[in-house]
Design a protein around this motif. Sequence first.
Motif, PDB file in Angstrom:
ATOM      1  N   UNK B 102     -34.466 -55.076  49.010  1.00  0.00           N
ATOM      2  CA  UNK B 102     -35.828 -55.029  48.460  1.00  0.00           C
ATOM      3  C   UNK B 102     -35.959 -53.935  47.408  1.00  0.00           C
ATOM      4  N   UNK B 103     -35.464 -52.743  47.731  1.00  0.00           N
ATOM      5  CA  UNK B 103     -35.626 -51.613  46.816  1.00  0.00           C
ATOM      6  C   UNK B 103     -34.851 -51.852  45.526  1.00  0.00           C
ATOM      7  N   UNK B 104     -33.606 -52.325  45.655  1.00  0.00           N
ATOM      8  CA  UNK B 104     -32.786 -52.523  44.461  1.00  0.00           C
ATOM      9  C   UNK B 104     -33.392 -53.603  43.583  1.00  0.00           C
ATOM     10  N   UNK B 105     -33.773 -54.739  44.198  1.00  0.00           N
ATOM     11  CA  UNK B 105     -34.364 -55.823  43.415  1.00  0.00           C
ATOM     12  C   UNK B 105     -35.682 -55.372  42.788  1.00  0.00           C
ATOM     13  N   UNK B 106     -36.520 -54.731  43.602  1.00  0.00           N
ATOM     14  CA  UNK B 106     -37.829 -54.292  43.121  1.00  0.00           C
ATOM     15  C   UNK B 106     -37.707 -53.330  41.957  1.00  0.00           C
ATOM     16  N   UNK B 107     -36.866 -52.299  42.121  1.00  0.00           N
ATOM     17  CA  UNK B 107     -36.726 -51.303  41.062  1.00  0.00           C
ATOM     18  C   UNK B 107     -36.145 -51.927  39.801  1.00  0.00           C
ATOM     19  N   UNK B 108     -35.218 -52.868  39.968  1.00  0.00           N
ATOM     20  CA  UNK B 108     -34.602 -53.498  38.796  1.00  0.00           C
ATOM     21  C   UNK B 108     -35.614 -54.347  38.040  1.00  0.00           C
ATOM     22  N   UNK B 109     -36.420 -55.109  38.809  1.00  0.00           N
ATOM     23  CA  UNK B 109     -37.434 -55.929  38.135  1.00  0.00           C
ATOM     24  C   UNK B 109     -38.399 -55.032  37.361  1.00  0.00           C
TER      25      UNK B 109
END
Lengths: 573, 299
Positions: B102-109
């Motif tokens: 969640x964190x990696x996807x969220x921050x990347x988006x």
Amino acid sequence: MTPLLSVRNLKVGFGATEAVRELSFDVPKGATLALVGESGSGKSATALSILRLIEREGGRIAGGTITLHEEGGPVDITALDERQLRGLRGNRISMVFQEPMTSLNPVLTVGNQVAEVFIRHRSMSGRQALLAARDALDSVRIPEPQRRLSQYPHELSGGLRQRVMIAMALACRPKLLIADEPTTALDVTTQAEILSLIRDLQAEIGMAVLFITHDMGVVAEIADRIVVLRQGRKVEEGAVADVFGAPKHAYSQQLMAATPKLGSGSPAAPSGASKLLDVRDLTTRFAVRSGFLAGRRSIEAVRGVSLSLGRAETLGLVGESGCGKSTLARSILCLIEPSSGAILLDGQDVMRADRQGLRAMRRHAQMIFQDPYASLNPRLPVHDLVTEPARIHGVVSARDQRDLAAELLQSVGLQQDAVDLYPHQFSGGQRQRLCIARALSVKPKLIVADEPVSALDVSIARQVTDLMLELQQREGISFLFISHDIAVIERVSHRIAVMHRGEIVETGPSQSVLRDPRHAYTRRLLASVPRHDVSGRRAALEPLPAKAVPAGPANGAGLREAAPGHFVRENAA
Amino acid sequence: MAEAAIATAASRPGLLADARRIWNDANGVQRAAICIAVLLLIVAAFAPFIAPHEPTAQSLIARLRPPFGFERYREGYLLGTDELGRDVLSRSLHGLQLTLILAALGATIGLVLGGALGLVSGIAGGLVDDIIMGAVDAQIAIPFTLIALLTLAIFGSSIEVMVLVLGLYGWEQYARIVRGEVRRLMAMPFIEAARAAGASGGRIAFRHVLPNAVSPLVVQFTLSISNIVLLESTLSFLGMGVQPPTATLGSMVGIGRDYLPTAPWIVVAPAVMILFVTFAVQILGDWLRDRADVRLRGR
């Protein structure tokens, strides 16, 4: 007679590096000593050490003595404590810095800043101090001193600000004035005024001056004695006349030779050159907001300029800061949209060109900028940087890019194996060579060089202009060479155009313009250039009567032919 | 461009040599962060195989049992059990996996969205700039938790919606940072040099401006990873996050809060993991920024 200030075996270090090594010299009473050297020679470090401001810059005095000989006996400045130093600084020794733009506090009025010196050192009341401040401004020949008191620094020109700085420095009638490149940031006419002001005030007050500069012309103009520094060491010392007449040390000779001197000749004009660039009636306007509520108005930075440039020819464009020469250069390359006129490059009208045509034009016309530090992308390696225009225009494939880069580096006199380095690993002169290599990558017909050597030391600048001359002979490139330094212009240009307030006021073959200047502004510009002649120092400049030069007709007409190929603006005389 | 990339990749020594060089360059703290990051990634990737129990398997007779070494410790539940008798270790491992994703996807988006908007805003200027910056100001004016709750209430709290919501979080900060950097860079002579050379807008944006604006972006990215972990736990705590019984580190801390006086171990394991994640990300982010800057490299 004892000197005013004696520096003995001074050693100054910044971390592990030694900025000044075993330096000894004397400043005689009432005389001017010039400390000369290129960047990194330790001249500013020496000046800051004398005021003990060096600690604030992260340096430290590692050894030696600095003795100020006063009526009450000698004082060793290196042994004073902070309280004693405050009594010394600005009072008995004061300093003028290079940047008049940043050495005044922008949010205080000029009057407050000058008055503060009197309040601090002379314990005057506020009212008295303001009166004294007005007299101080008057004494440095600032017109309308009363009105200046309530003005803020940004309302004054660079020359006036430097006068304010000098007024503050001289407020307490110091025994010694240290001037650290006080005129380097100023135009040549302003420089001449400031130098003569310092000379006059010195005679009035009887103070000694330690003048720090890299400009040999300025030294000849102002100094009695000279100390030449190189890498923190003194290489030569003597009376100015002796050192200029017969420099003993090889480095002094080299420095003298590298300094451009007016009147040392120009390259011969290429014979039968066909026209490459033809600019007609070019005008560029900017919209500026004139006040908070007022609407926009437009100012004409370039006004009805016409000029032409032949193949393998160099046109030198000279003028003071703000005269519109950089705007003209950018307009010619369509980096700024010109408002009207025509620009023909190789017969093609650039201003009517579409996107494709503009791209094609950029292949033939490249630019070199003033600041070699900021004009290279710090994140790209050299092989990408110097080949970028070639890649953009599809001149070279990705595979051949490195080979082209190595070739370009060689042609500008850099090591071929430097292709993988980054800009920060090069010195200023080397970076300017990289910029030239970048411009060369597309084999352009025209290079517009905007103050290409102004940020460089004289010996480096000499090498760079030599390189440009060599490239012109080898590749037949035309240069539009812009500079405020008329001596540099003379050295590289076949023809000269003098720009003043957005207009070309005089243009013609270099020697014709320089030996027989017809326009009042050209004459004034030439009279301001420091001469390398120690014997006859010139009188003060006449003020330019043409403060209100009427705007020439906007169609660019009004140029009269004074000699073959030598044109002067009509309203000149 | 592509050939050049292949050529440099081929000319590089092996991955192992690269890793060794990086390890040798790193200082003590950075080495610790590398170790923690590698450990966390391995553990998260293999959570289903490492975990001794199913994360949702309840055992009502073994509720609120303390970890190993304490009184009433129950064999096989190394870090104790929660209020429903689920294994805290297993839940933490699964929670770590989901939280990292969640964190990696969220921050990347957020990075891509905000970065792109900031880039466009800074380069285009004028009306485009006004509109984008207006949107940024509006976003700052409204508490993001409110927007997140509203979105989740409307679209339901599936993992996909959750990722989108977390991705939206912080876009305005990326946009502002990038725009500021871009405006500064656009005034630099080397941009004018590129224009004079005939470079197109895209080339200037991606080759000259963006690489020079990376440093503050990396810093913001690392900050935002920690913030997203916190936001996710806030949402879970409010009941709008990832729905029970699925475990995330945030929801475990949120729910375990009620048992803090009597069974603190429920909170300790996921909290320590959050700590490790943020620590590793911050240190590595700093270090990445320094390495990405050629001016600081190899001094």
